[in-house]
Design an enzyme around this catalytic site. Structure first.
Site, mmCIF file in Angstrom:
data_model
loop_
_atom_site.group_PDB
_atom_site.id
_atom_site.type_symbol
_atom_site.label_atom_id
_atom_site.label_comp_id
_atom_site.label_asym_id
_atom_site.label_seq_id
_atom_site.Cartn_x
_atom_site.Cartn_y
_atom_site.Cartn_z
ATOM 1 N N GLY A 139 -9.286 4.110 -7.906
ATOM 2 C CA GLY A 139 -8.387 5.189 -8.296
ATOM 3 C C GLY A 139 -8.425 5.447 -9.798
ATOM 4 O O GLY A 139 -8.396 4.511 -10.601
ATOM 5 N N MET B 296 1.717 7.288 -8.276
ATOM 6 C CA MET B 296 2.126 6.243 -7.333
ATOM 7 C C MET B 296 1.599 4.898 -7.795
ATOM 8 O O MET B 296 0.485 4.798 -8.296
ATOM 9 C CB MET B 296 1.600 6.555 -5.936
ATOM 10 C CG MET B 296 2.325 7.697 -5.314
ATOM 11 S SD MET B 296 1.971 7.779 -3.569
ATOM 12 C CE MET B 296 2.904 9.255 -3.189
ATOM 13 N N SER B 297 2.442 3.870 -7.644
ATOM 14 C CA SER B 297 2.068 2.517 -8.040
ATOM 15 C C SER B 297 2.944 1.543 -7.273
ATOM 16 O O SER B 297 4.132 1.820 -7.057
ATOM 17 C CB SER B 297 2.298 2.342 -9.545
ATOM 18 O OG SER B 297 2.270 0.967 -9.885
ATOM 19 N N LEU C 195 0.815 -1.219 0.000
ATOM 20 C CA LEU C 195 0.000 0.000 0.000
ATOM 21 C C LEU C 195 0.847 1.267 0.000
ATOM 22 O O LEU C 195 1.900 1.329 0.636
ATOM 23 C CB LEU C 195 -0.933 -0.023 1.213
ATOM 24 C CG LEU C 195 -1.844 -1.248 1.287
ATOM 25 C CD1 LEU C 195 -2.662 -1.237 2.582
ATOM 26 C CD2 LEU C 195 -2.765 -1.340 0.080
ATOM 27 N N HIS C 196 0.344 2.279 -0.727
ATOM 28 C CA HIS C 196 1.000 3.590 -0.792
ATOM 29 C C HIS C 196 -0.055 4.675 -0.612
ATOM 30 O O HIS C 196 -1.248 4.369 -0.403
ATOM 31 C CB HIS C 196 1.762 3.729 -2.114
ATOM 32 C CG HIS C 196 0.946 3.398 -3.326
ATOM 33 N ND1 HIS C 196 -0.141 4.147 -3.715
ATOM 34 C CD2 HIS C 196 1.038 2.384 -4.233
ATOM 35 C CE1 HIS C 196 -0.671 3.638 -4.803
ATOM 36 N NE2 HIS C 196 0.015 2.549 -5.142
ATOM 37 N N VAL D 225 -2.993 9.919 -7.056
ATOM 38 C CA VAL D 225 -2.014 10.515 -6.141
ATOM 39 C C VAL D 225 -0.628 10.331 -6.758
ATOM 40 O O VAL D 225 -0.306 9.241 -7.256
ATOM 41 C CB VAL D 225 -2.093 9.866 -4.749
ATOM 42 C CG1 VAL D 225 -1.027 10.427 -3.824
ATOM 43 C CG2 VAL D 225 -3.480 10.068 -4.156
ATOM 44 N N HIS E 21 -3.481 4.332 -2.377
ATOM 45 C CA HIS E 21 -4.437 3.466 -1.678
ATOM 46 C C HIS E 21 -4.991 4.177 -0.443
ATOM 47 O O HIS E 21 -6.189 4.107 -0.161
ATOM 48 C CB HIS E 21 -3.751 2.181 -1.214
ATOM 49 C CG HIS E 21 -3.183 1.326 -2.302
ATOM 50 N ND1 HIS E 21 -1.827 1.086 -2.435
ATOM 51 C CD2 HIS E 21 -3.773 0.638 -3.315
ATOM 52 C CE1 HIS E 21 -1.616 0.283 -3.465
ATOM 53 N NE2 HIS E 21 -2.770 -0.006 -4.022
HETATM 54 P P1 AMP Z 1 -3.856 -1.980 -6.860
HETATM 55 O O1 AMP Z 1 -3.401 -2.362 -5.489
HETATM 56 O O2 AMP Z 1 -2.771 -1.489 -7.749
HETATM 57 O O3 AMP Z 1 -4.738 -3.033 -7.493
HETATM 58 O O4 AMP Z 1 -4.812 -0.720 -6.666
HETATM 59 C C1 AMP Z 1 -5.918 -0.744 -5.797
HETATM 60 C C2 AMP Z 1 -6.727 0.513 -5.992
HETATM 61 O O5 AMP Z 1 -5.915 1.654 -5.723
HETATM 62 C C3 AMP Z 1 -7.239 0.678 -7.432
HETATM 63 O O6 AMP Z 1 -8.546 1.222 -7.411
HETATM 64 C C4 AMP Z 1 -6.237 1.651 -8.008
HETATM 65 O O7 AMP Z 1 -6.756 2.403 -9.091
HETATM 66 C C5 AMP Z 1 -5.976 2.532 -6.822
HETATM 67 N N1 AMP Z 1 -4.700 3.256 -6.991
HETATM 68 C C6 AMP Z 1 -3.498 2.734 -7.338
HETATM 69 N N2 AMP Z 1 -2.573 3.704 -7.472
HETATM 70 C C7 AMP Z 1 -3.202 4.873 -7.207
HETATM 71 C C8 AMP Z 1 -2.791 6.251 -7.193
HETATM 72 N N3 AMP Z 1 -1.543 6.610 -7.469
HETATM 73 N N4 AMP Z 1 -3.717 7.189 -6.884
HETATM 74 C C9 AMP Z 1 -5.002 6.827 -6.617
HETATM 75 N N5 AMP Z 1 -5.449 5.560 -6.605
HETATM 76 C C10 AMP Z 1 -4.572 4.588 -6.904
#
Ligand code: AMP
Length: 279
Positions: free
Chosen positions: A147, A184-185, A33-34, A176, A37
């Site tokens: 996101g 962020m990823s 998580l960042h 974000v 999230h």
């Molecule tokens: P993930 O863990 O990558 O599957 O992402 C989980 C949720 O967090 C998804 O709805 C993503 O779109 C969202 N998310 C991932 N990165 C970001 C970001 N930088 N800003 C906002 N939401 C994000």
């Protein structure tokens, strides 16, 4: 914070929350998580009486040559972050709980799942849509927080909710970014220092498009070419696609219109990054 690994326990808890007339806000994630999230979690916390997060690295949305086996994880860190964001329920099932046998039931959203990310990652959205519909059935949220970073995923999930008449409100929140603009990823952790520096070209390219449009340029091709030109300033980048599409249908634009979004996917070494800008 209650940590739940069993579907039956999550069902029972969701039922009791709903029976008490309380609302459930849900943030599905793959963990590591960042701040992106966390912004979704804070909004869920704010808008709903009970805030739930899931952490599940879903095998069915990864292609055979993709990063499922090396997807980053930090269960202790994630747990602490959820707790400090005021999350009430963390659902963190094992793969065998979610898929006790080889899955034979899938949910698909046609057309918009087959283009852009879907064309490069065949079966990806089928995996996403299937797991998100399973998670919605398990967590029974009133609202789900997603996101904008994953623009096409949001569009596909909204179609799923509408198409299957699911009683869930989808809330999409802004991307974000790091200080240099990189979205962020969890996958940013794969980048080596040189790739990480170079990756800032993505938000630069998107803001060059914004400037062009603000200056009155209204041919999609010109905007797209500008984005491509800025991206190509970084040697070592591989561009999967840059497309200007309609915000709803994700179909290519013949002419510039108000509801446009630019979608970008690039690679640095083994790492694939996506971003977008809503014009
Ligand atoms: P993930 O863990 O990558 O599957 O992402 C989980 C949720 O967090 C998804 O709805 C993503 O779109 C969202 N998310 C991932 N990165 C970001 C970001 N930088 N800003 C906002 N939401 C994000």
């Amino acid at each position: 914070m209650r940590i739940i690994t069993r579907i039956s326990e999550m069902h029972a808890l969701a039922d009791s929350i709903r029976n008490e007339g309380r609302t459930i806000g849900f943030v599905p994630t793959m963990g590591f998580l960042h701040e992106g999230h966390l912004s979704l979690m804070r909004q869920a916390r704010q808008e709903c009486e009970v805030a739930a997060v899931s952490i599940f690295v879903n095998p069915t949305q990864f292609g055979p040559a993709e990063d499922f086996d090396r997807y980053p994880h930090d269960e202790d860190g994630d747990r602490r972050k959820c707790e400090s964001a005021g999350i009430d329920v963390l659902f963190i099932p094992k793969a065998t709980e979610m898929y006790p046998s080889k899955p034979t039931v899938f949910v698909t959203v046609e057309r918009i799942s087959d283009i852009l990310e879907g064309a490069i990652r065949p079966g990806h959205f089928r995996g996403v849509v299937t797991v998100v519909s399973k998670l919605f059935n398990i967590v029974k949220p009133h609202k789900a927080f997603l996101g904008q970073k994953d623009y096409q995923q949001c569009a596909v999930i909204k179609r799923m909710v509408t198409g299957l008449n699911m009683d869930v409100e989808v809330v999409v929140l802004p991307t974000v970014r790091e200080r240099d603009g990189l979205a962020m990823s969890s996958r940013n952790s794969y980048l080596n220092p040189e790739e990480r520096r170079a990756a800032a070209v993505i938000p630069r390219a998107l803001s060059s498009a914004e400037q062009l449009v603000k200056a009155g340029v209204n041919e999609p091709e010109k905007v797209k070419n500008k984005v491509l030109a800025v991206l190509r300033e970084e040697r070592g980048i591989v561009i999967d696609y840059v497309e200007l599409v309609d915000q709803e249908s994700l179909e290519p634009l013949a002419s510039m219109q108000e509801n446009a979004v630019i979608l970008v996917a690039v690679r640095f070494g083994q790492t694939r990054l996506i971003d977008n800008y809503v014009l």
